[in-house]
Write an enzyme that holds these catalytic residues in place. Sequence first.
Site, PDB file in Angstrom:
ATOM      1  N   SER A 146       0.843  -1.203   0.000  1.00 38.48           N
ATOM      2  CA  SER A 146       0.000   0.000   0.000  1.00 38.48           C
ATOM      3  C   SER A 146       0.871   1.243   0.000  1.00 38.48           C
ATOM      4  CB  SER A 146      -0.908   0.015   1.235  1.00 38.48           C
ATOM      5  OG  SER A 146      -1.607   1.251   1.318  1.00 38.48           O
ATOM      6  N   TYR A 159      -2.207  -1.017  10.198  1.00 35.37           N
ATOM      7  CA  TYR A 159      -2.349  -1.296   8.773  1.00 35.37           C
ATOM      8  C   TYR A 159      -1.082  -0.909   8.019  1.00 35.37           C
ATOM      9  CZ  TYR A 159      -3.955  -1.116   3.950  1.00 35.37           C
ATOM     10  OH  TYR A 159      -4.063  -1.300   2.601  1.00 35.37           O
TER      11      TYR A 159
END
Length: 253
Positions: A146, A159
Site C-alpha cells: 500500500s 495497517y
Amino acid sequence: MTAPLAGRTVVITGAGQGLGRAYAHRVAADGATVVIADLNTEAGEHVAAEVTEKGGNARHHHLDVGDPASCTALAEYVDAEFDAVHGLVNNAAIFSTITMRPFWEIPVDEWDRLMAVNLRGPFLLTAALLPALRRAGDASVVNVASDAVWLGRSGYLHYTASKGGVTAMTYSMSHELGDDGIRVNAISPGPTYTEVPRGTVSAGQKAAMHAAQALHRDAEPEDIVGVVAFLLSRDSRWVTGQVLSVSGGLIHR
C-alpha cells in the site's frame, strides 16, 4: 491470439469482494483457472458463479489466511485438483472495517488479528503453496502492499505497519525463491474505490488525495487489475523483487 494466462492456475485470496473480485474476473478473462480463496463462503461462491457465467473457469475454497491449518487445507485442495499453481495473489487484508484512531488507542487484539491476516497470511499461504508453485517452473507471486506506507498515513498504524512488512517480505522472498523460477513482486495501490463501503474517508480527505495525485480522479478496480495480470503473465518474466506503485502518481520513490 492465445490468452496470456491460458492453461495457468491462479489462487487469489480475499477474492469475494472489492479488488480481489476484480482480479478474479480479469485473470479468468485472460484464460486462467481461478481459485477464489475467501473467508466468506457465500461471497466467494457468488464471485465464482459470476466468473463462470461470463465464460471463465473459477471455483471457491474457504480460507482464513491467518490460520495455518486453513492454509494447509487449501494447499491440499489445489494439490488434489491441479498439477501446479502458476500464480498467487496475496490480496486478503483487513482495511475497510478499521476504525481510525491514534496508535496508542488501538486494542491489542485488533492489532494481532490485523497482523495475522495482512502480514502473517501471505507468509503462511506462500509457504503452504510452495510445492505447487515450484511445480509450475515459472510461477509468479503478487503481494499487495500500500502507498499508505510511504505517505505515513495516521489513524491506522497497524495497517501501515503490516503493509510495510509485506513490502520487506516481497524483497526477501524474491531472492529466496529465485532459484525455483518463482518471481515475487508487489503492487502498492493508493486509495481505490470498489463496492466495499469506505466510511473512514471523508469528502475532504478524498479531495486532498485527488490534489496530491498526478492524475486527479478516483482510482477504480479497472485501473489496478491490468498491473496484476501483467505480473502474473510471462510478459513480466524478467521482473521480480519489485514493488510497483499503482496510485495515479500519489507518491514518487
